[in-house]
Design a protein around this motif. Structure first.
Motif, PDB file in Angstrom:
ATOM      1  N   TYR D   4       1.035  -1.295   0.025  1.00 54.24           N
ATOM      2  CA  TYR D   4       0.078   0.242   0.122  1.00 54.24           C
ATOM      3  C   TYR D   4       1.327   1.043   0.000  1.00 54.24           C
ATOM      4  CZ  TYR D   4       1.097   0.226   5.212  1.00 54.24           C
ATOM      5  OH  TYR D   4       1.866   0.559   6.020  1.00 54.24           O
ATOM      6  N   ILE D   5       0.390   2.358  -0.805  1.00 57.38           N
ATOM      7  CA  ILE D   5       0.857   3.293  -1.391  1.00 57.38           C
ATOM      8  C   ILE D   5      -0.114   4.342  -0.767  1.00 57.38           C
ATOM      9  CG2 ILE D   5       0.680   3.936  -2.704  1.00 57.38           C
ATOM     10  CD1 ILE D   5       3.738   3.617  -3.149  1.00 57.38           C
ATOM     11  N   THR D   6       1.099   5.927   0.014  1.00 50.97           N
ATOM     12  CA  THR D   6      -0.883   6.632  -0.216  1.00 50.97           C
ATOM     13  C   THR D   6      -0.370   7.767  -0.895  1.00 50.97           C
ATOM     14  OG1 THR D   6       0.027   7.918   2.446  1.00 50.97           O
ATOM     15  CG2 THR D   6      -1.328   6.174   1.632  1.00 50.97           C
ATOM     16  N   ALA D  17      -5.360   6.768  -1.993  1.00 57.54           N
ATOM     17  CA  ALA D  17      -4.571   5.297  -1.603  1.00 57.54           C
ATOM     18  C   ALA D  17      -4.554   4.445  -2.290  1.00 57.54           C
ATOM     19  CB  ALA D  17      -4.823   4.793   0.100  1.00 57.54           C
ATOM     20  N   ILE D  18      -3.694   3.702  -2.541  1.00 54.93           N
ATOM     21  CA  ILE D  18      -3.849   1.518  -3.342  1.00 54.93           C
ATOM     22  C   ILE D  18      -3.638   1.042  -2.481  1.00 54.93           C
ATOM     23  CG2 ILE D  18      -3.116   1.080  -5.579  1.00 54.93           C
ATOM     24  CD1 ILE D  18      -3.202   3.560  -6.680  1.00 54.93           C
ATOM     25  N   GLU D  20      -2.913  -3.597  -2.632  1.00 49.02           N
ATOM     26  CA  GLU D  20      -3.006  -4.497  -3.834  1.00 49.02           C
ATOM     27  C   GLU D  20      -2.453  -5.059  -3.087  1.00 49.02           C
ATOM     28  OE1 GLU D  20      -0.301  -4.829  -6.852  1.00 49.02           O
ATOM     29  OE2 GLU D  20       0.441  -5.000  -5.436  1.00 49.02           O
ATOM     30  N   VAL D  73      -6.430  -2.098  -5.161  1.00 52.33           N
ATOM     31  CA  VAL D  73      -8.833  -0.974  -4.718  1.00 52.33           C
ATOM     32  C   VAL D  73      -7.491   0.496  -4.493  1.00 52.33           C
ATOM     33  CG1 VAL D  73      -9.287  -0.621  -2.600  1.00 52.33           C
ATOM     34  CG2 VAL D  73      -9.258  -2.733  -3.534  1.00 52.33           C
ATOM     35  N   ALA D  74      -7.925   1.209  -5.120  1.00 54.04           N
ATOM     36  CA  ALA D  74      -8.106   2.852  -4.523  1.00 54.04           C
ATOM     37  C   ALA D  74      -9.003   3.115  -4.446  1.00 54.04           C
ATOM     38  CB  ALA D  74      -8.029   3.570  -6.769  1.00 54.04           C
TER      39      ALA D  74
END
Lengths: 386, 386, 386, 386
Positions: D4-6, D17-18, D20, D73-74
């Motif tokens: 995940y990354i924001t 945020a994504i 995955e 997921v976005a």
């Protein structure tokens, strides 16, 4: 290190990309990105959708007052057609309707392995993400890398080499041909070849068939020494190969003369080393290596060529199997292009640019464009005075 | 997730690999690895060194009582010739001797970009690590992946497709041909073609020139669903492409019919889907995709073909430049093979096996072979009853 | 980016580490590393093993003529006691003997979760790798990072803060105290406190019990701006926290006044900003933050404090369960120290140095020490003239 | 593996945020995420902003018909106040106004190291991203991990342990107390202690000062064997420590009795092993280790405690320096809370849940919830019958 990740379904609300690790102080605006999105949408033989979608990006973070501020960049490309898909693609269960399930996986697509792997009844749950629509997000992210490389006078461009049986033969294409390429619907620098390519597409379209093709990404202005020979996963060609193969429908990649080099003797392949004393610069008279030796750029143009298979969605559907009855059926018909090679080239530019920008940042370090340029200049001096 | 990393110079004391993330309970011994190391050393047209070095591995951790115990595996392959290189390659400064500096970078090698990037006066500081000798460490690590895949009845093998102008034409090679391949000095399943390949090598050797070639890695027994379509860097073909391109001298890679698919219409390329009711199994009558669709295995054999450029060290040296005087010179002469294609195929097996083993572990999870098999069997049932 | 990975069992043949991503041109020799290995072995309250093993490193790659050459460094530390363990730890199945299985997992160790996770009958298959013996490999790898940081006048050192009830109270320890620390068997800068610590250890040893303690790693000479606030996993404190918690027996970590800051009002915690016009330098009169704000170094000394639990192997064994009979038993008795806090501090230095060296390389980029220094100097000028 | 990354600035258009790598088939809806976002916004002592922003998430990809479909997921959380910041935070250069530059970096924040590192004139370019506003994106992403863990009956919850001098003393808090915690404005399970906490906040607020505090995240229902002892960066406590320290304002973390274990003898610390024959289950009568041994969960509740420093923005500003004149000034005043501890606990849940969900997926493999559950059940059987 630059990281990027994308999200989004083909008929969902929007595509999203986050790209992070960029230096601060890079000038960019949405218009610049939109131009690259538009370049992805040109092409002869593109389907109806290209008319529906005039992709526009929204930058929702990471850029302020026209410059990156080092924080992650979020990019959103809305799917304009989304309103017509609200129920089929609803996020909540309101749209749920098992009668809508697609049950006829298409050959050449992620459809069948995807439903088996993820245990999904509806092929749509796979195809929506596997679609090449995703590449719009990558082009948007890649625009930041292209913009970054421009600051260092590094030019990344692509062109179509072959469609069907029509192809450029041994034509050296350089950045001087960019205008010709950009003016061509098929991103082909030769108007004569483009004409034959168009005929190939027309023929295939009449047959309700599809085509792929071959494109080249070429990069000029690179310094020697991006990438590394020291570990398998640090080699620049390995990293670029992964980026290229990750593009939908790509089935092969080669550097320089690639597969041809496998059949020639070494004396005809390796690029002898020369030195220009005025400019204090090593150079090569040939570039069969495509600008990369030992996993590193060598200062010559980087040349990457990729093979794209024909689009997998045919108007004359291929044979498949109904996943419930297990009986033979024609596969699902999903709206599609006849040939998307020019788009693939533009996506290829983005994929390559992202790897190069990352490798450049590893070389220069630096958290701002000013720092990167300062360190880069010092490195070029080092090379010159080596 | 399996990780592996190698270390070691070509004429240093030894090569080292660490591979970790392996499940516990995998039976393996040094003899198994040595067999793969020996397979890397076969070949017609290999140089003197192949006679010096009969590579033997030492496992110094991670295996106990003939089984992996989940901890990282350290592998050492000593360079037998090391005693003759003690001073040239001394770790401490005792051997230091600037008069020994190599100053004539060889075209086709990491030499020139390497010294510029890392600011080294002595080309040896680069070529020692860039050498394909490193692949012995990768083959040793890859043996663990091959051993793991065997437990799941997954067969990985390679064969030579083309050397010079001699090549297999449209011959389908399957695991039934493994004995033929293993018996061939050039790893070529056709004795007729092998004979011509040998002639090609002889001719080139007479000319003090070198050759590359084309090899294929084929994997049988794979389930559908390894890899993923969901993110660019999760696609199995992207990961395998990186692994293949990271092998020294590889300039191109393709999956299935690869570049050929770029010139055919979709109806001739995509593999139609069938179903075998007895075995409850989806299958394809063709396999142009090479067993991968949408970044996932589709249950058909995985077919990866790679192009190797000719060896860059010629007995008739190419032109270069002295890095101090900047005057034209003949490049360094370094002992080398004429054609190392069969070795490259064996390295290719290792590279592919490592990616597949990692993808398989992502699919099954599991920290022991028993757990992996249990989960794998359940997944195969799921696929069968889909 | 620097990567490192270790392998090796406690009673196996040897420990191995590979560290890669280092710049070329860093001077180092085995003696330097051995000094750090020896520092790991000091201590009052160390067990018999410390006498058996005088750890010596072998560098088998990556260093030539006394300098790194950018290629991966392989490090081997032999286990001198190995000859006595040949059968118990044999790589091949020759030593296999189920009667030797350890069946009584020790509380506080990886033993029980390890055998359950990896499905191993013999606790030894877990404890061999989980042992703190592994940290010798990390100290060897860390020596390269320490050596690198020295080139930039960055000093990393550790000291013992608390053992049992004996502790330094609010004493500010600086690099001026390094000689005192290095002269102390317990790495404690205060001879008075050390004396009480020794008494604590003696008492506990008499009780056949064990102790842990608290140590601090302090780093002086850091520039502002290592690490980043932009993404959760780029924060330097997050990365250091992981490195510290990955050391065997560490149960907590804090930066600056850490847990104490949780109970004070902001006005008593935050370090007000001052400027020294002569030196053109921002500074703080206090350093409660421990040199890190927003995931970045702020130019003040970095202060990291860690809590080590008591050694889990007691001479008076704790209660356990026989894994076959499931009956209560005393846990396995494995030779061990009474208190290993000073060693943990030295390991802590290595862990911190590796993260800092990596962060420094991200800042400067650069593939050689010369390039790193050039870019670093330019950055310091930038900061000074900000 | 879950990634995940924001992205997003505090006063920018939105947070993104994504996340995955999630399995397919996980039921979730926006309402579920909104509940967690709301939990992040409770608290006594929160500033004005909490009233402005009633955070609502939009899922724009990865979820269809109420279930994950394996694709990334976005998540978007709009900043409701954005319209008032259009010019200050404009993406294009239209809003650019150097007169608005913030020039007085705040102690305790990323402000000063950030502008030095990234070479920015305007402190706002740093503070916008460094703000704890970012944690809303992490809570949204974390909700997916929490939802996933629920499917495996794993409960993650947090509570406030200490604010100022008011603290729970040795109170064991279990999942039975969740209702009490959720009903408390300060997320404190003891109404008596909460009352004193409120008084502490009131006092501090009167003094225009701020507070931090201590919170615990507790996880019940975990199996043994998540994480691993085999490599430093695979240890679950190391990974969780990084996740916790990456939360804004966190200065320390401990597992189980943490720092206290550093002062007690081993016999008082290590949790003796027992076995319950009826349930066929190993267990401990104590849990000083906090559920983790050797980098792996041991089947007992996981207990993580973190120290949060006081909020760095005081209404009575601290001393700073004007970055242009270099003269002493009061630091920037930025709207802020007095104490945000309860929010930090909720963020802590998200951070921990994301690491646990990832570790669980490594254990079970599995690309769908069905597959994960199948493999998980088989693993629990393995453990039971060990």
């Amino acid at each position: 290190m630059i990281r990027y990740i994308t999200a989004g379904e083909s008929h969902g609300q929007s595509l999203t990309a986050i790209i992070e690790g960029l230096p601060a102080g890079l000038s960019i605006d949405e218009e610049y990105i939109n131009r690259h999105l538009a370049r992805r949408q040109v092409g002869y033989g593109r389907g109806e959708r290209m008319n529906i979608e005039k992709d526009k990006v929204q930058i929702t973070s990471g850029v302020r007052w026209g410059e990156t501020i080092a924080s992650p960049v979020a990019l959103i490309v809305n799917n304009k057609d989304w309103e017509n898909w609200g129920s089929t693609m609803s996020v909540d269960s309101s749209g749920k309707n098992p009668d809508e399930h697609l049950l006829k996986p298409r050959p050449g697509h992620a459809d069948l392995p995807g439903i088996l792997k993820y245990d999904r009844e509806d092929v749509r749950d796979i195809l929506e993400r596997a679609s090449a629509r995703e590449t719009a997000a990558r082009v948007a992210a890649g625009a930041f890398a292209l913009r970054l490389l421009e600051e260092f006078d590094i030019k990344v461009f692509s062109y179509s080499v072959k469609i069907g049986n029509a192809g450029l033969e041994n034509l050296e294409v350089t950045s001087k041909d960019i205008d010709l390429i950009e003016a061509s619907a098929l991103r082909c620098p030769s108007p004569e070849v483009e004409k034959i390519m168009i005929e190939e597409i027309d023929t295939v379209q009449k047959n309700k068939d599809t085509l792929g093709g071959i494109f080249t990404v070429r990069v000029e202005g690179l310094p020697p020494g991006l990438g590394s020979h020291v570990q398998w996963d640090r080699k620049l060609d390995a990293r670029i190969a992964a980026a290229i193969l990750s593009i939908q429908a790509i089935k092969g990649v080669e550097f320089g003369i690639g597969f041809k080099s496998a059949t020639l003797p070494g004396s005809k392949v390796h690029d002898e080393i020369s030195y220009e004393k005025q400019e204090k610069k090593y150079y090569r008279k040939t570039n069969n290596a495509g600008g990369i030796e030992g996993g590193m750029t060598n200062g010559e143009p980087l040349i990457i060529t990729a093979a794209m298979k024909p689009i997998s969605s045919l108007m004359k559907p291929l044979k498949s199997v109904n996943t419930i009855t297990k009986e033979p059926v024609a596969s699902e018909k999903v709206r599609s292009d006849v040939c998307a090679l020019p788009a693939a080239g533009v996506v290829g530019e983005a994929a390559v640019a992202l790897e190069l920008a990352s490798a450049l940042m590893e070389k220069t370090g630096g958290d701002s464009i000013r720092e990167m340029k300062r360190n880069y200049k010092a490195y070029l001096d080092q090379v010159r005075n080596f």
